[in-house]
Design an enzyme around this catalytic site. Structure first.
Site, mmCIF file in Angstrom:
data_model
loop_
_atom_site.group_PDB
_atom_site.id
_atom_site.type_symbol
_atom_site.label_atom_id
_atom_site.label_comp_id
_atom_site.label_asym_id
_atom_site.label_seq_id
_atom_site.Cartn_x
_atom_site.Cartn_y
_atom_site.Cartn_z
ATOM 1 N N GLY A 9 53.746 38.966 72.788
ATOM 2 C CA GLY A 9 54.949 39.679 73.190
ATOM 3 C C GLY A 9 55.531 40.469 72.036
ATOM 4 O O GLY A 9 55.220 40.234 70.865
ATOM 5 N N CYS A 10 56.406 41.427 72.364
ATOM 6 C CA CYS A 10 56.955 42.319 71.335
ATOM 7 C C CYS A 10 57.912 41.591 70.393
ATOM 8 O O CYS A 10 57.763 41.659 69.163
ATOM 9 C CB CYS A 10 57.611 43.525 71.980
ATOM 10 N N PHE A 11 58.906 40.891 70.944
ATOM 11 C CA PHE A 11 59.791 40.098 70.083
ATOM 12 C C PHE A 11 58.980 39.060 69.311
ATOM 13 O O PHE A 11 59.219 38.821 68.120
ATOM 14 C CB PHE A 11 60.845 39.370 70.923
ATOM 15 N N ALA B 63 57.278 40.595 66.200
ATOM 16 C CA ALA B 63 58.192 40.875 65.091
ATOM 17 C C ALA B 63 58.664 39.595 64.411
ATOM 18 O O ALA B 63 58.715 39.509 63.173
ATOM 19 C CB ALA B 63 59.388 41.671 65.597
#
Length: 336
Positions: free
Chosen positions: A129-131, A134
């Protein structure tokens, strides 16, 4: 040439994937599936592709005709897809949904900075996932060296494209612009994959993760990652600020991160403050560790649609097929 098929071709992640693949020197796109757009040109939906391709969406697909399949449909749809379809011998899969991020059904979690060697030999990869990308990039060096202490405090702001292409009350321009809000506080779905990775790297940290980290009120104790997601008034990008107690000084922290990411193709360590414009429209991630007393603060910035989704998916494809990891992904950030 690597023959590519895409399922769920009308969304933001598919659009970004196509933007990369139409110019990828090792790829031939065989089909882009979208029942609702069948017969339309790709650029009728993804306007930025005008002038780059004359391909049309299809309402059919032949899995035996491609070498790799990208699944870009909504979360939960990947499992439904495999209930209706058999996986042909030799077909590779990169899934951009969250269905298999627990590495069930033979999938490998596709975070190259953690599992590059496993991805190279994988048949099926679950894109992070994107979060989660990061935040994990901000914490991997600590966990890998047994230095991650609980709790970890995270505040991360994402652009409106993180909510997907389907309009909603909180993605409407008139609501989003000049506005900021929190959502899914301490309960975001990406906590599961974050805690899983960190726990595997540092078992003592994993022991602190409750069984259901997305709903800590239903489990014994709360997640050791205290995550506050925020909606920003911009289209793309994630800025994560991660705070954790650490017995490191500034020099030690910088050395730890630089050593861990020394061989990373797209993750870079900065000794100065970072901003979103350094990474938007690229597959880069930049992490910036700084120490204040006994507290480590790590800023982590990515483009949510590229390093947080489609760019990382192509990075995984490159690894699977044994071609240079950066092939087709030398995308440049804007100067302004």
């Amino acid at each position: 040439m690597i023959k590519v098929g895409i399922i769920g071709g009308a969304g933001y992640t598919a659009g970004e994937l196509l933007r990369i693949l139409v110019n990828h020197p090792e790829v031939e796109i065989v089909f882009v599936h979208s029942t609702s757009n069948a017969g339309n040109f790709l650029y009728d939906v993804h306007g930025g592709l005008f002038g780059d391709t004359q391909l049309r969406f299809s309402d059919s697909y032949d899995l035996s005709a491609v070498d790799v399949l990208f699944l870009c449909s909504a979360h939960g749809k990947s499992r439904e897809f495999w209930e209706r379809n058999a996986l042909p011998a030799g077909l590779k899969v990169v899934d951009l949904a969250q269905d298999y991020r627990d590495e069930s059904d033979g999938y490998v979690y596709g975070l190259p900075e953690w599992q590059r060697d496993r991805i190279r030999t994988a048949r099926k990869v679950a894109n992070p996932g994107c979060f989660a990308t990061a935040i994990q990039l901000a914490l991997l060096p600590l966990a890998a060296n047994g230095l991650l202490a609980a709790p970890v405090h995270v505040t991360a702001v994402t652009g409106s494209t993180g909510a997907g292409v389907k309009p909603s009350a909180t993605t409407h321009f008139s609501w989003r612009t000049d506005n900021l809000s929190t959502y899914k506080v301490f309960e975001h779905q990406h906590l599961k994959e974050i805690c899983r990775t960190l726990g595997l790297l540092q078992p003592s940290f994993g022991a602190a993760c409750p069984a259901d980290v997305c709903h800590p009120e239903r489990s014994e104790g709360s997640s050791p990652v205290r995550f506050v997601p925020m909606r920003g008034d911009f289209a793309r990008g994630i800025f994560a600020s991660v705070t954790v107690d650490a017995l490191l000084d500034a020099v030690q922290a910088l050395d730890l991160y630089q050593n861990y990411y020394a061989d990373a193709a797209f993750t870079f360590v900065s000794d100065r403050p970072v901003d979103l414009k350094q990474v938007v429209n690229t597959n880069k991630a930049i992490v910036a560790p700084e120490v204040h007393g006994g507290t480590l603060v790590v800023s982590s910035v990515i483009d949510n649609l590229l390093k947080g989704a489609s760019g990382q998916a192509v990075q995984n494809m490159n690894l699977i097929f044994g071609i240079p990891e950066t092939t087709g992904l030398k995308l440049k950030a804007s100067a302004f």
